[in-house]
Design a protein around this motif. Structure first.
Motif, PDB file in Angstrom:
ATOM      1  N   MET A  51       0.798  -1.351  -0.020  1.00  0.00           N
ATOM      2  CA  MET A  51      -0.002   0.169   0.100  1.00  0.00           C
ATOM      3  C   MET A  51       0.832   1.345  -0.022  1.00  0.00           C
ATOM      4  O   MET A  51       0.413   2.195  -0.793  1.00  0.00           O
ATOM      5  CB  MET A  51      -0.984   0.037   1.358  1.00  0.00           C
ATOM      6  N   THR A  52       2.033   1.138   0.666  1.00  0.00           N
ATOM      7  CA  THR A  52       3.012   2.391   0.589  1.00  0.00           C
ATOM      8  C   THR A  52       3.275   2.751  -0.746  1.00  0.00           C
ATOM      9  O   THR A  52       3.295   3.811  -1.334  1.00  0.00           O
ATOM     10  CB  THR A  52       4.240   2.016   1.625  1.00  0.00           C
ATOM     11  N   ALA A  53       3.652   1.828  -1.375  1.00  0.00           N
ATOM     12  CA  ALA A  53       3.997   1.774  -2.868  1.00  0.00           C
ATOM     13  C   ALA A  53       2.989   2.297  -3.712  1.00  0.00           C
ATOM     14  O   ALA A  53       3.284   3.240  -4.678  1.00  0.00           O
ATOM     15  CB  ALA A  53       4.601   0.463  -3.396  1.00  0.00           C
ATOM     16  N   ILE A  54       1.716   1.970  -3.502  1.00  0.00           N
ATOM     17  CA  ILE A  54       0.721   2.470  -4.312  1.00  0.00           C
ATOM     18  C   ILE A  54       0.557   3.906  -4.181  1.00  0.00           C
ATOM     19  O   ILE A  54       0.077   4.615  -4.929  1.00  0.00           O
ATOM     20  CB  ILE A  54      -0.540   1.786  -3.929  1.00  0.00           C
ATOM     21  N   VAL A  55       0.462   4.420  -2.875  1.00  0.00           N
ATOM     22  CA  VAL A  55       0.390   5.803  -2.401  1.00  0.00           C
ATOM     23  C   VAL A  55       1.495   6.606  -3.062  1.00  0.00           C
ATOM     24  O   VAL A  55       1.213   7.726  -3.600  1.00  0.00           O
ATOM     25  CB  VAL A  55       0.297   5.871  -0.859  1.00  0.00           C
ATOM     26  N   VAL A  56       2.757   6.075  -3.017  1.00  0.00           N
ATOM     27  CA  VAL A  56       3.749   6.785  -3.539  1.00  0.00           C
ATOM     28  C   VAL A  56       3.545   7.010  -5.088  1.00  0.00           C
ATOM     29  O   VAL A  56       3.770   8.161  -5.687  1.00  0.00           O
ATOM     30  CB  VAL A  56       5.214   5.937  -3.272  1.00  0.00           C
ATOM     31  N   LEU A  57       3.256   5.914  -5.615  1.00  0.00           N
ATOM     32  CA  LEU A  57       3.086   5.675  -7.220  1.00  0.00           C
ATOM     33  C   LEU A  57       1.675   6.957  -7.448  1.00  0.00           C
ATOM     34  O   LEU A  57       1.668   7.423  -8.489  1.00  0.00           O
ATOM     35  CB  LEU A  57       2.669   4.660  -7.913  1.00  0.00           C
ATOM     36  N   ASP A  58       0.611   6.891  -6.643  1.00  0.00           N
ATOM     37  CA  ASP A  58      -0.181   7.677  -6.762  1.00  0.00           C
ATOM     38  C   ASP A  58       0.205   9.295  -6.889  1.00  0.00           C
ATOM     39  O   ASP A  58      -0.314  10.068  -7.541  1.00  0.00           O
ATOM     40  CB  ASP A  58      -1.465   7.537  -5.951  1.00  0.00           C
ATOM     41  N   ALA A  59       1.232   9.557  -6.041  1.00  0.00           N
ATOM     42  CA  ALA A  59       1.728  10.721  -5.970  1.00  0.00           C
ATOM     43  C   ALA A  59       2.369  11.115  -7.042  1.00  0.00           C
ATOM     44  O   ALA A  59       2.567  12.475  -7.703  1.00  0.00           O
ATOM     45  CB  ALA A  59       2.639  11.112  -4.490  1.00  0.00           C
ATOM     46  N   VAL A  60       3.107  10.178  -7.811  1.00  0.00           N
ATOM     47  CA  VAL A  60       3.760  10.405  -9.015  1.00  0.00           C
ATOM     48  C   VAL A  60       2.884  10.736  -9.957  1.00  0.00           C
ATOM     49  O   VAL A  60       3.053  11.681 -10.743  1.00  0.00           O
ATOM     50  CB  VAL A  60       4.588   9.152  -9.359  1.00  0.00           C
ATOM     51  N   ASP A  61       1.640   9.794 -10.195  1.00  0.00           N
ATOM     52  CA  ASP A  61       0.691  10.127 -11.246  1.00  0.00           C
ATOM     53  C   ASP A  61       0.005  11.485 -10.958  1.00  0.00           C
ATOM     54  O   ASP A  61      -0.298  12.067 -12.004  1.00  0.00           O
ATOM     55  CB  ASP A  61      -0.302   9.013 -11.154  1.00  0.00           C
ATOM     56  N   ILE A 115       7.886  10.259   4.633  1.00  0.00           N
ATOM     57  CA  ILE A 115       8.047  11.626   4.817  1.00  0.00           C
ATOM     58  C   ILE A 115       8.191  12.618   3.744  1.00  0.00           C
ATOM     59  O   ILE A 115       7.739  13.695   3.540  1.00  0.00           O
ATOM     60  CB  ILE A 115       9.249  11.550   5.558  1.00  0.00           C
ATOM     61  N   TYR A 116       8.870  12.048   2.554  1.00  0.00           N
ATOM     62  CA  TYR A 116       8.802  12.815   1.341  1.00  0.00           C
ATOM     63  C   TYR A 116       7.805  13.262   0.617  1.00  0.00           C
ATOM     64  O   TYR A 116       7.454  14.345   0.225  1.00  0.00           O
ATOM     65  CB  TYR A 116      10.032  12.140   0.515  1.00  0.00           C
ATOM     66  N   VAL A 117       6.855  12.190   0.661  1.00  0.00           N
ATOM     67  CA  VAL A 117       5.640  12.276   0.063  1.00  0.00           C
ATOM     68  C   VAL A 117       4.358  13.297   1.031  1.00  0.00           C
ATOM     69  O   VAL A 117       3.940  14.247   0.194  1.00  0.00           O
ATOM     70  CB  VAL A 117       4.781  10.922  -0.244  1.00  0.00           C
ATOM     71  N   SER A 118       4.523  13.022   2.296  1.00  0.00           N
ATOM     72  CA  SER A 118       3.563  13.686   2.815  1.00  0.00           C
ATOM     73  C   SER A 118       3.935  14.620   4.026  1.00  0.00           C
ATOM     74  O   SER A 118       3.251  15.350   4.669  1.00  0.00           O
ATOM     75  CB  SER A 118       2.566  12.808   3.455  1.00  0.00           C
ATOM     76  N   GLY A 119       5.294  14.813   4.116  1.00  0.00           N
ATOM     77  CA  GLY A 119       5.976  15.641   5.074  1.00  0.00           C
ATOM     78  C   GLY A 119       6.148  14.786   6.278  1.00  0.00           C
ATOM     79  O   GLY A 119       6.905  15.189   7.361  1.00  0.00           O
ATOM     80  N   ASP A 120       5.230  14.048   6.710  1.00  0.00           N
ATOM     81  CA  ASP A 120       5.514  13.363   8.046  1.00  0.00           C
ATOM     82  C   ASP A 120       4.840  12.003   7.800  1.00  0.00           C
ATOM     83  O   ASP A 120       3.753  11.670   6.968  1.00  0.00           O
ATOM     84  CB  ASP A 120       4.813  14.005   9.283  1.00  0.00           C
TER      85      ASP A 120
END
Length: 354
Positions: A51-61, A115-120
């Protein structure tokens, strides 16, 4: 004395005591193959990183970040257990952090991404739970981006069910980036190679996805398998050893392969269809690939082109759609020309008038 101390150390290690083992297996289209206590909640351990990966890739998209961004590492990301060497001040790409999260299950990489995607971490975990709700994962709750136990995080355990993890895996299979990464045997971080935690990659057609373990969870795994052109997802949670985890996965995927029967052979004639304004009048067709399935009660729908004139062998002339008994699409297979057809000559056209 050394021997005595080592025995005491072994006895003092906590034992895995799990109330139940759960499993769920199904095809990518939703067909259920196996369900064993699949609604029981369990600690997911490092399956949370999917799920962490999916959220990161969602941020990329969403263009919030890119895979090429260089993340400046803070020492606080080193949260323990499975990790790659990340030091304060290092600059590591989002892609490398993502790959080490999925392939090597690096907890510090997952934390750095959060932390990089959401700040914390807290804000990132909120996005994880929002995704779970969006996907319909009703019995899932995340507290960390890593899946680490309470002893490491001082937070509640990340929990889910085998059925919810199957839903998550289906979503993951929609993203070719996750498939590509989890199908790799090694990840290179700072010039050093780290081997995939998935020891059965390539066996029984396995091409990913994610493993997980801690003492409160047992040995968990989401495995994806390509079996006779079908994508099978197998979720096992609560195995008591590393070997048992992989044995469970191979047994379930192997049993499914035995269940499958060939319904259509691509080398056989599928149909004979008319061709207008051609010398041959009819051509034979064949399917582009074999079709195997574990049930015989399927429904088929053929969509054929209105053929006219010259047809080359191998040309696509139609589509076969195959549905299960619940009218859910299983697969779509192209229908190809098995034999060709040639245009009528002007003289042939004149003769056809009489």
């Amino acid at each position: 004395m050394r021997k005595f101390l080592s025995i005491l150390l072994f006895i003092s290690l906590p034992l895995i005591t799990l109330p139940y083992y759960t499993a769920y297996a199904g095809l990518e289209n939703g067909d259920v193959v196996l369900s064993k206590r699949a609604d029981k909640k369990r600690a997911v351990a490092s399956l949370a990183k999917l799920m962490t990966a999916i959220v990161v890739l969602d941020a990329v998209d969403k263009k919030e970040i890119t895979l090429n961004d260089l993340v400046r590492i803070n020492e606080s990301v080193n949260v323990g257990e499975s990790s790659v060497p990340l030091n304060g001040g290092d600059r590591i790409s989002v892609y490398d952090l993502l790959a080490s999260t999925l392939i090597y299950s690096a907890n510090n990489s997952a934390t750095a991404l959060a932390i990089y995607v959401s700040g914390d971490v807290r804000s990132f975990v909120k996005r994880m739970n929002e995704k779970a709700k969006e996907f319909g994962m009703k019995d899932t709750m995340y507290y960390t981006p890593t899946g680490l136990p309470t002893s490491n995080t001082h937070k509640r355990l990340d929990t889910s069910t085998a059925k919810d993890q199957y839903i998550l895996a289906k979503k993951a299979l929609e993203d070719k980036r996750i498939i590509t990464i989890t199908n790799q045997k090694y990840v290179n971080i700072k010039g050093r190679y780290y081997k995939s935690r998935n020891q059965i990659l390539g066996k029984n057609g396995n091409f990913g996805l994610k493993t997980g373990f801690h003492l409160s969870a047992g040995f968990n795994m989401i495995g994806t398998y390509k079996i006779n052109n079908m994508d099978l997802i197998v979720v096992t949670m609560g195995d008591l050893s590393l070997k048992a985890r992989f044995d469970s996965q191979l047994k379930i995927s192997g049993n499914y392969k035995k269940m499958m029967k060939k319904i259509h052979d691509k080398e056989s004639i599928f149909s004979t269809i008319p061709v207008k304004e051609s010398k041959e009048k009819n051509i034979n067709t064949q399917l582009e690939k074999d079709f195997y399935y574990h049930k015989s009660n399927i429904k088929e729908e053929v969509e054929m082109k209105d053929l006219k004139g010259a047809i080359k062998k191998g040309d696509k002339v139609g589509v076969l759609k195959i549905y299960n008994e619940n009218k859910k699409l299983i697969t779509t297979i192209n229908i190809l020309a098995m034999t060709g057809a040639t245009n009528l000559s002007p003289w042939d056209k004149i003769k056809g008038l009489f």
